[in-house]
Design a protein around this motif. Structure first.
Motif, PDB file in Angstrom:
ATOM      1  N   GLN A 185     -20.759   0.676  15.536  1.00 51.38           N
ATOM      2  CA  GLN A 185     -21.063   1.798  14.649  1.00 51.38           C
ATOM      3  C   GLN A 185     -21.261   3.088  15.439  1.00 51.38           C
ATOM      4  O   GLN A 185     -22.151   3.164  16.282  1.00 51.38           O
ATOM      5  CB  GLN A 185     -22.322   1.473  13.829  1.00 51.38           C
ATOM      6  CG  GLN A 185     -22.115   0.349  12.844  1.00 51.38           C
ATOM      7  CD  GLN A 185     -21.024   0.700  11.829  1.00 51.38           C
ATOM      8  OE1 GLN A 185     -20.994   1.773  11.250  1.00 51.38           O
ATOM      9  NE2 GLN A 185     -20.084  -0.230  11.652  1.00 51.38           N
ATOM     10  N   PRO A 186     -20.461   4.131  15.139  1.00 49.70           N
ATOM     11  CA  PRO A 186     -20.592   5.389  15.874  1.00 49.70           C
ATOM     12  C   PRO A 186     -21.865   6.160  15.508  1.00 49.70           C
ATOM     13  O   PRO A 186     -22.348   6.986  16.269  1.00 49.70           O
ATOM     14  CB  PRO A 186     -19.347   6.181  15.452  1.00 49.70           C
ATOM     15  CG  PRO A 186     -18.922   5.579  14.150  1.00 49.70           C
ATOM     16  CD  PRO A 186     -19.380   4.155  14.150  1.00 49.70           C
ATOM     17  N   LYS A 187     -22.417   5.888  14.295  1.00 47.95           N
ATOM     18  CA  LYS A 187     -23.631   6.584  13.824  1.00 47.95           C
ATOM     19  C   LYS A 187     -24.785   5.601  13.795  1.00 47.95           C
ATOM     20  O   LYS A 187     -24.560   4.386  13.697  1.00 47.95           O
ATOM     21  CB  LYS A 187     -23.420   7.042  12.365  1.00 47.95           C
ATOM     22  CG  LYS A 187     -22.722   8.359  12.185  1.00 47.95           C
ATOM     23  CD  LYS A 187     -22.609   8.711  10.700  1.00 47.95           C
ATOM     24  CE  LYS A 187     -23.937   9.175  10.091  1.00 47.95           C
ATOM     25  NZ  LYS A 187     -23.803   9.497   8.650  1.00 47.95           N
ATOM     26  N   ALA A 188     -26.006   6.122  13.801  1.00 50.68           N
ATOM     27  CA  ALA A 188     -27.155   5.240  13.584  1.00 50.68           C
ATOM     28  C   ALA A 188     -27.000   4.604  12.201  1.00 50.68           C
ATOM     29  O   ALA A 188     -26.441   5.228  11.290  1.00 50.68           O
ATOM     30  CB  ALA A 188     -28.437   6.048  13.645  1.00 50.68           C
ATOM     31  N   PHE A 189     -27.457   3.381  12.038  1.00 53.83           N
ATOM     32  CA  PHE A 189     -27.294   2.697  10.746  1.00 53.83           C
ATOM     33  C   PHE A 189     -28.502   1.794  10.482  1.00 53.83           C
ATOM     34  O   PHE A 189     -29.323   1.537  11.372  1.00 53.83           O
ATOM     35  CB  PHE A 189     -25.986   1.883  10.720  1.00 53.83           C
ATOM     36  CG  PHE A 189     -25.964   0.737  11.706  1.00 53.83           C
ATOM     37  CD1 PHE A 189     -25.684   0.977  13.041  1.00 53.83           C
ATOM     38  CD2 PHE A 189     -26.235  -0.560  11.308  1.00 53.83           C
ATOM     39  CE1 PHE A 189     -25.678  -0.068  13.967  1.00 53.83           C
ATOM     40  CE2 PHE A 189     -26.223  -1.613  12.218  1.00 53.83           C
ATOM     41  CZ  PHE A 189     -25.942  -1.359  13.555  1.00 53.83           C
TER      42      PHE A 189
END
Ligand code: BEZ
Ligand code: FE
Length: 298
Positions: A275-279
């Motif tokens: 995942q490129p973004k925090a999730f």
């Protein structure tokens, strides 16, 4: 039949007028309704102006209601009546999942989605969330092919159906899953936030006049059905939400508060994706009650 009825003798006479009701349950309900309404009016010494205000309030609630906006259900929800009826309608052995209110934003016929891998945000902006869930029976055995209806509000606090241009085939933040052989389903969405119930109608006036807040703590709705089991209508609330102990519609059960941990950008998600973004993630288990057990307890 009688004349010269006063504020006390009118109740017995109103009961007499119900005596020919053929359906015994309808007779019981009508009698209790009459009794409690009369008692309320006597106890409050209800004035004619107040009676008229009540009539106008209910009339406005009726006019506000449409196929997708149910102001009278909202009234029942905000008075605690809906959750009361839910609570007394399910035997709730402690090993099965607790039920909560359905709410007004469920729609039949939402998009059918695969058991794993769907993304239901469909353009709704927010923090990515991977939900991984399992449906089991009270013995912990997986319930395969259960039908799981999911719906929740966006980060703006609105459900898709509240958009006047909404179309069923363009639904977002909702979908219908079937559990796999192991009773599991999973999907990507966005983390829901707390949101206000609709306050642009008479229920909103009532909320403001009584100085209540209109908020529901963040949650995802689930309706899970499978032949042979009591249908489960519930939510998984987001832990830490500031409105968990003051839900405007009284729906929070502590057993329905879920954990939604945050993961840093670049971490691998449980489904193996990077995942490129925090999730966020949420793992939930839903325990269904066998139908015969639910009926026997009634
Ligand atoms: C809901 O969670 O969608 C809801 C439930 C009751 C009243 C309003 C909204
Ligand atoms: Fe909701």
């Amino acid at each position: 039949m009688a004349t010269d009825l006063d504020e006390n003798t009118i109740t017995a006479e109103a009961f007499c007028r119900l005596e020919n009701t053929p359906d015994p349950r309808l007779h019981e309900i009508m009698k209790a309704l009459t009794k409690h309404l009369h008692e309320l009016a006597r106890e409050l010494k209800l004035t004619e102006d107040e009676w008229m205000k009540g009539i106008q309030f209910l009339t406005a609630a009726g006019h506000m209601s449409t196929g997708s906006r149910q102001e009278l259900i909202l009234l029942s929800d905000t008075l605690g009546l809906s959750q009361l009826v839910v609570a007394q309608s399910h035997s709730r052995p402690k090993e099965v999942s607790e039920q909560t209110v359905l709410g007004p934003f469920h729609v039949e016929g939402a998009p059918q989605l695969p058991s794993h891998g769907a993304e239901i945000a469909r353009g709704s902006v927010g923090d990515p969330l991977l939900v991984s869930a399992r449906v089991v029976d009270a013995d912990g055995k997986p319930v395969a092919d259960a039908v799981v209806d999911v719906w929740h509000a966006g980060a703006d606090g609105f459900y898709d159906v509240q958009d006047p241009a909404w179309k069923l085939d363009e639904s977002r933040l909702r979908g219908v899953f079937h559990t796999d052989e192991d009773g599991r389903f999973s999907y990507w969405t966005i983390l829901p936030l707390y949101y206000p119930i609709p306050t642009d109608g008479p229920v909103g006036e009532m909320i403001r006049a009584t100085k209540r807040h209109p908020y529901r703590p963040a949650h995802i709705h689930y309706r899970i059905t499978h032949a042979g089991f009591d249908p489960l209508v519930t939510h998984i609330f987001v832990d830490g939400d500031e409105y968990l102990d003051s839900d405007c519609v009284f729906g929070v059960r502590s057993s329905c508060i879920g954990h939604y941990p945050k993961h840093e950008a670049g971490t691998a998600a449980p489904d193996g994706s990077k995942q490129p973004k925090a999730f966020y993630t949420n793992d939930s288990t839903f325990v269904l009650e066998r139908e015969h057990a639910a009926n026997a307890a009634e």
